[in-house]
Write an enzyme that holds these catalytic residues in place. Structure first.
Site, PDB file in Angstrom:
ATOM      1  N   LYS A   2       0.825  -1.222   0.000  1.00 17.82           N
ATOM      2  CA  LYS A   2       0.000   0.000   0.000  1.00 17.82           C
ATOM      3  C   LYS A   2       0.857   1.270   0.000  1.00 17.82           C
ATOM      4  O   LYS A   2       0.664   2.172  -0.803  1.00 17.82           O
ATOM      5  CB  LYS A   2      -0.928   0.030   1.227  1.00 17.82           C
ATOM      6  CG  LYS A   2      -1.951  -1.057   1.310  1.00 17.82           C
ATOM      7  CD  LYS A   2      -2.919  -0.828   2.455  1.00 17.82           C
ATOM      8  CE  LYS A   2      -2.263  -0.806   3.818  1.00 17.82           C
ATOM      9  NZ  LYS A   2      -1.712  -2.107   4.219  1.00 17.82           N
ATOM     10  N   GLU A  55       2.934   5.890  10.308  1.00 19.87           N
ATOM     11  CA  GLU A  55       3.499   4.594  10.682  1.00 19.87           C
ATOM     12  C   GLU A  55       5.020   4.575  10.602  1.00 19.87           C
ATOM     13  O   GLU A  55       5.686   3.973  11.447  1.00 19.87           O
ATOM     14  CB  GLU A  55       2.932   3.505   9.761  1.00 19.87           C
ATOM     15  CG  GLU A  55       3.339   2.097  10.150  1.00 19.87           C
ATOM     16  CD  GLU A  55       2.717   1.053   9.245  1.00 19.87           C
ATOM     17  OE1 GLU A  55       2.484  -0.064   9.716  1.00 19.87           O
ATOM     18  OE2 GLU A  55       2.469   1.356   8.051  1.00 19.87           O
ATOM     19  N   ARG A 101      12.794   4.329   1.011  1.00 22.35           N
ATOM     20  CA  ARG A 101      11.954   3.580   0.062  1.00 22.35           C
ATOM     21  C   ARG A 101      11.837   4.316  -1.259  1.00 22.35           C
ATOM     22  O   ARG A 101      11.878   3.711  -2.326  1.00 22.35           O
ATOM     23  CB  ARG A 101      10.558   3.365   0.652  1.00 22.35           C
ATOM     24  CG  ARG A 101      10.464   2.244   1.655  1.00 22.35           C
ATOM     25  CD  ARG A 101       9.014   1.861   1.815  1.00 22.35           C
ATOM     26  NE  ARG A 101       8.822   0.779   2.748  1.00 22.35           N
ATOM     27  CZ  ARG A 101       7.691   0.087   2.846  1.00 22.35           C
ATOM     28  NH1 ARG A 101       6.672   0.382   2.064  1.00 22.35           N
ATOM     29  NH2 ARG A 101       7.584  -0.893   3.717  1.00 22.35           N
ATOM     30  N   GLN A 148      -6.440  -0.369   6.125  1.00 19.54           N
ATOM     31  CA  GLN A 148      -6.265  -1.795   6.312  1.00 19.54           C
ATOM     32  C   GLN A 148      -7.549  -2.539   5.948  1.00 19.54           C
ATOM     33  O   GLN A 148      -8.635  -1.959   5.951  1.00 19.54           O
ATOM     34  CB  GLN A 148      -5.906  -2.106   7.761  1.00 19.54           C
ATOM     35  CG  GLN A 148      -4.518  -1.666   8.154  1.00 19.54           C
ATOM     36  CD  GLN A 148      -4.178  -2.080   9.570  1.00 19.54           C
ATOM     37  OE1 GLN A 148      -5.064  -2.360  10.381  1.00 19.54           O
ATOM     38  NE2 GLN A 148      -2.899  -2.134   9.885  1.00 19.54           N
ATOM     39  N   ARG A 182     -16.941   6.575  -8.592  1.00 21.92           N
ATOM     40  CA  ARG A 182     -18.029   7.515  -8.861  1.00 21.92           C
ATOM     41  C   ARG A 182     -17.910   8.151 -10.236  1.00 21.92           C
ATOM     42  O   ARG A 182     -18.847   8.780 -10.719  1.00 21.92           O
ATOM     43  CB  ARG A 182     -18.054   8.610  -7.791  1.00 21.92           C
ATOM     44  CG  ARG A 182     -18.673   8.138  -6.486  1.00 21.92           C
ATOM     45  CD  ARG A 182     -19.034   9.269  -5.565  1.00 21.92           C
ATOM     46  NE  ARG A 182     -19.707   8.754  -4.370  1.00 21.92           N
ATOM     47  CZ  ARG A 182     -19.494   9.172  -3.146  1.00 21.92           C
ATOM     48  NH1 ARG A 182     -18.607  10.125  -2.933  1.00 21.92           N
ATOM     49  NH2 ARG A 182     -20.155   8.664  -2.125  1.00 21.92           N
TER      50      ARG A 182
END
Length: 450
Positions: free
Chosen positions: A221, A247, A256, A364, A422
């Site tokens: 994610k 987090e 990363r 999550q 939508r």
């Protein structure tokens, strides 16, 4: 507002503008009262008698009564605005005679509105000065109060009235004409996500949209969201991208990003055993990322209101990424978890609309999703609250069969499941997951490169 006074401060107002607005309404109520009511409230007038007269006019307008000097005088007398009929008649006639040009009423309204805003700012400055001198209010709370009150003034000045249909149609036709003239943007109304196959369905990252990206832990994610953030920064260098990661630390997150951008394995990023070519790749990636307008906040337990306070100070805000929903603090202890999440998703949607930018929120999935025979996620698997599905404009699920099946033929195959949209249809988008680089790639893009 007329009651607001500050010692030693002359509050700004324009007597001529206030009189001219009221006089123009008396001269032609049908034409000018709708213009005034769309922008002005009684408190916009500084002079007490003007506040009272305009209050009467607003009441008459709401009741669809005819507004002219005779009817306004009658209602003013009922509301004790003037002490005598003669005094009232003389003052209303004076208002009509004061109007320099009835065709300039829009300008007079703007002046009254501007003076009111200035008085509000002076009032806020006085309150801040008083609270700061007393020293009883926490400094952080004082800053938040000041920001909120100034932001409220800005929002109040952006009054949105009823819009005639043809005005909306003209805007849409102009937008579509621009899309037709630019083949690169066809089908993409918002910001390019960097995943062309996905943009075909969601039409880019659109203003005021709340996008939920959900998956089980370890599915990628954070990498997916950060890939999207760097893609937006590349395609739209004029935009600022803000990332709230509750987090990970900002150092972990940037490692990363360097791994993904420089195609350097996460293992090497941990050990530092680079060869000369890898160092060059790292330096190139660092240069590219350093020139992006990406801002990172790694505060833990931050609330939506605290995010909003920080975001208001960002110039040319284009995209917000929040990792992840279940770690956001509601700041309330009187709610159970379901109601807490419901309130947060509602506030996030409101924030997207207020700031007029897309917000990507990671979420999550419930553990119960693991117990199903078919592990492919569904909207009912969203954790903690059905309001996540309800408030989101777009819901995306990341799913890799190799996550559950180590014998899968293609360990890099990934699906981005458009589960709610939508703006169009739902479908699966095929992607490639490079775990060593924490990087997602559009399958269609890879084939085009090859």
């Amino acid at each position: 507002m007329a009651e607001m006074e500050l010692a030693g401060v002359n509050l700004p107002y324009s007597l001529d503008a206030e009189q001219s607005v009221l006089g123009a309404i008396l001269l032609d109520g049908n034409a000018n009262m709708p213009k005034a009511s769309a922008k002005l409230h009684p408190e916009h007038f500084y002079v007490k008698v003007h506040t009272d007269i305009y209050t009467v006019m607003m009441q008459m307008f709401a009741a669809s009564d005819n507004i002219d000097v005779v009817t306004v005088l009658e209602n003013c007398m009922k509301n004790n605005v003037f002490e005598s009929q003669e005094e009232g008649r003389n003052y209303l006639v004076k208002l009509m005679e004061t109007v320099p040009s009835i065709s300039s009423v829009d300008r007079y309204i703007e002046i009254v509105e501007d003076k009111y805003t200035r008085r509000l700012l002076i009032s806020i400055a006085g309150d801040i000065l008083e609270n700061a001198n007393e020293g009883q209010t926490d400094t952080a709370a004082l800053l938040e109060l000041a920001e909120k009150r100034i932001y409220d003034i800005r929002n109040e000045n952006q009054v949105k009235g009823l819009t005639r249909l043809n005005a909306v149609i003209v805007g849409i036709l102009n937008e579509l004409s621009e899309l037709c003239a630019n083949p690169d943007k066809q089908g993409i109304q918002g910001l390019k996500s960097g995943f062309p196959s996905l943009d075909k369905y969601i039409h880019g990252l659109n203003k005021s949209d709340l996008l939920i990206v959900a998956a089980r832990p370890g599915m990628g994610k954070t990498s997916f969201a950060m890939n999207m953030a760097t893609n937006v920064a590349k395609y739209h260098p004029e935009k600022s991208i803000c990332v709230f990661n509750l987090e990970m630390s900002k150092e972990q997150l940037v490692k990363r990003m360097l791994s993904s951008e420089g195609r350097i394995s996460s293992e090497l990023m941990s050990t530092g055993r680079f060869d000369p070519a890898q160092w060059r790749n790292l330096a190139d990636a660092a240069f590219v990322l350093s020139n992006m307008n990406i801002y990172i906040d790694d505060s833990s337990a931050i609330t939506v209101n605290e995010m909003k306070a920080k975001l208001r100070r960002v110039d040319n805000l284009g995209l917000i990424v929040i990792d992840y929903l279940q770690l956001i603090s509601s700041g309330r202890r009187d709610l159970n978890r379901v109601n807490e999440i419901s309130e947060m998703t509602r506030n996030l949607k409101i924030m997207a609309k207020e700031l007029n930018v897309p917000i990507i929120v990671l979420s999550q999935l419930a553990r119960s999703a693991e117990k199903k025979d078919d592990k492919r996620p569904m909207l009912s698997d969203l954790r903690d609250s059905g309001s996540i599905e309800q408030d989101a404009d777009i819901v995306l699920f990341l799913y890799r069969d190799s996550y559950y099946n180590k014998e899968a033929e293609d360990q890099r195959a990934c699906k981005c499941i458009v589960a709610k949209n939508r703006h169009g249809e739902t479908n699966d988008v095929n992607m490639i997951w490079d775990g060593q680089y924490t990087r997602f790639t559009d399958v269609e893009y890879v084939h085009a490169e090859q």
